[in-house]
Write an enzyme that holds these catalytic residues in place. Sequence first.
Site, PDB file in Angstrom:
ATOM      1  N   GLY A  48      -9.862  -8.308  -1.590  1.00 51.51           N
ATOM      2  CA  GLY A  48     -10.063  -9.652  -0.608  1.00 51.51           C
ATOM      3  C   GLY A  48      -9.070 -10.512  -0.743  1.00 51.51           C
ATOM      4  N   GLY A  85     -13.550  -4.376   0.436  1.00 54.12           N
ATOM      5  CA  GLY A  85     -14.834  -3.826   0.426  1.00 54.12           C
ATOM      6  C   GLY A  85     -15.233  -2.858  -0.561  1.00 54.12           C
ATOM      7  N   ARG A 127       1.014  -1.259  -0.013  1.00 57.10           N
ATOM      8  CA  ARG A 127      -0.040   0.026  -0.001  1.00 57.10           C
ATOM      9  C   ARG A 127       1.045   1.307  -0.009  1.00 57.10           C
ATOM     10  NH1 ARG A 127      -4.980  -2.449   3.979  1.00 57.10           N
ATOM     11  NH2 ARG A 127      -5.882  -3.208   2.138  1.00 57.10           N
ATOM     12  N   LYS A 185     -20.235 -16.973   1.204  1.00 53.87           N
ATOM     13  CA  LYS A 185     -21.794 -16.644   1.203  1.00 53.87           C
ATOM     14  C   LYS A 185     -22.295 -16.235  -0.136  1.00 53.87           C
ATOM     15  CE  LYS A 185     -21.940 -16.195   6.316  1.00 53.87           C
ATOM     16  NZ  LYS A 185     -21.766 -15.265   7.221  1.00 53.87           N
TER      17      LYS A 185
HETATM   18  P1  AMP Z   1     -15.764 -14.171   1.236  1.00 51.99           P
HETATM   19  O1  AMP Z   1     -15.123 -13.346   2.060  1.00 51.99           O
HETATM   20  O2  AMP Z   1     -17.066 -14.301   1.204  1.00 51.99           O
HETATM   21  O3  AMP Z   1     -14.981 -14.045  -0.155  1.00 51.99           O
HETATM   22  O4  AMP Z   1     -15.030 -15.744   1.594  1.00 51.99           O
HETATM   23  C1  AMP Z   1     -13.777 -16.132   1.557  1.00 51.99           C
HETATM   24  C2  AMP Z   1     -13.541 -17.345   2.453  1.00 51.99           C
HETATM   25  O5  AMP Z   1     -14.422 -18.234   1.721  1.00 51.99           O
HETATM   26  C3  AMP Z   1     -12.273 -18.044   2.403  1.00 51.99           C
HETATM   27  O6  AMP Z   1     -11.668 -17.709   3.734  1.00 51.99           O
HETATM   28  C4  AMP Z   1     -12.377 -19.315   1.979  1.00 51.99           C
HETATM   29  O7  AMP Z   1     -11.719 -20.216   2.902  1.00 51.99           O
HETATM   30  C5  AMP Z   1     -13.859 -19.573   2.299  1.00 51.99           C
HETATM   31  N1  AMP Z   1     -14.747 -20.757   1.603  1.00 51.99           N
HETATM   32  C6  AMP Z   1     -14.182 -20.933   0.036  1.00 51.99           C
HETATM   33  N2  AMP Z   1     -14.865 -21.930  -0.257  1.00 51.99           N
HETATM   34  C7  AMP Z   1     -15.390 -22.490   0.863  1.00 51.99           C
HETATM   35  C8  AMP Z   1     -16.030 -23.785   1.188  1.00 51.99           C
HETATM   36  N3  AMP Z   1     -16.332 -24.693   0.117  1.00 51.99           N
HETATM   37  N4  AMP Z   1     -16.426 -24.051   2.331  1.00 51.99           N
HETATM   38  C9  AMP Z   1     -15.969 -23.114   3.382  1.00 51.99           C
HETATM   39  N5  AMP Z   1     -15.730 -21.965   3.006  1.00 51.99           N
HETATM   40  C10 AMP Z   1     -15.150 -21.442   1.999  1.00 51.99           C
END
Ligand code: AMP
Length: 393
Positions: free
Chosen positions: A350, A373, A38, A201
């Site tokens: 991210g 974000g 950064r 999610k």
């Molecule tokens: P996000 O912050 O929503 O982009 O999610 C990122 C996180 O999703 C990472 O820490 C991954 O380990 C997790 N992730 C990705 N695939 C899976 C999965 N199949 N089951 C559980 N966690 C997951």
Amino acid sequence: MLNKKTVEDVEVAGKKVLVRCDFNVPLDENGNITDETRIVGALPTIQYLVNNGAKVILCSHMGKPKGEPVPSMSLAPVAKSLSEKLGKEVVFAADDNVVGENAKAAVQAMKDGDVVLLENTRYRKEETKNVDEFSQELASLAEVFVDDAFGTAHRAHCSNVGVSKYIPAVGGYLIQKEIEFLGNAVNAPVRPLVAVLGGSKVSSKISVIENLLKKVDKLIIGGGMAYTFFAAQGKTTGTSLLEADYIDYAKKMLDEAGDKIILPVDAVIAEKFENDAPSQVVEGNIPEGWMGLDIGPKSVELFKSVLSDAKTVVWNGPMGVFEMPNFAKGTNEIAAKLAELDAVTVIGGGDSVAAVNQAGLGDKMTHISTGGGASLEFLEGKELPGIACLEDK
Ligand code: AMP
């Protein structure tokens, strides 16, 4: 840069210029900076201002000191690093009030081309509430404001939005680059445009899915969020991440999007959420007691074939639990595919940035967004307050 003024559109010679940077860098327990990305990202704007004879007053937040001075979150180490990188002294205005007597005196003593760094703006409780008094104090130090902190552009705080009420506000080179790459990738892409979405999610990415479906030629969905779509297809998902409340939503998406949405066709499943847990690959149903932690080899091949035709790719979110080596393969293979494509590849912040860097492929991508974000909200099609407040061209 869309229709916003940049640092090159204003007179800066001899002027005091307040620059909001993103110096929210990680520190180790001894206060040493462990990743200077950064700081390096902020240099072009600072160097331009120095070269053009401005008095450059830098500010940023670091961490979450929650409105009071926390010595372990002082920006002092950043001043040291900046001094080395710029090859000139960056004066650190140690000041618990951020714009207190010390800061004012440091600014008063500046000559053209000098650089001063203020203390962590979040030492002040007004900062994140965008309270006018603190915005005014910051603005009173300078005649021009340059926002170069894309990472906070989705927030309206004193130091990135509030100040623009009082002095002319323009964008720096980093913010300009982010808007150009993210903006063109989504709104004026060379087609086909393929988006790759992953992460945990569906619920946190609904607006992204909806906005991107309007723009992309194909939308690849992997990661934990894919299992809610599996359920929508009538498959069992075992103990995989599942958002039961969103199954109907996923069904609707699949009906409306037709073959635009590409889902995994197999999964690497494990008995536990552990790197060394027994695992296997399945197609179709995920058996009871097993959880999907990565996309399987057939999905990797399917996703790669869709990506082969792409001329623009936007990627947000890992394909599996990439933090565990045994479930990082899907994510790494997609990163490797993007690296070899003759296409514009934009990594939208991210965890996907962490994944691309972990695979050592960062320099093979066209653009890696500095804002997690902020880039997500950009992909949602939202107007970011930190950009909206800049002067129009
Ligand atoms: P996000 O912050 O929503 O982009 O999610 C990122 C996180 O999703 C990472 O820490 C991954 O380990 C997790 N992730 C990705 N695939 C899976 C999965 N199949 N089951 C559980 N966690 C997951």
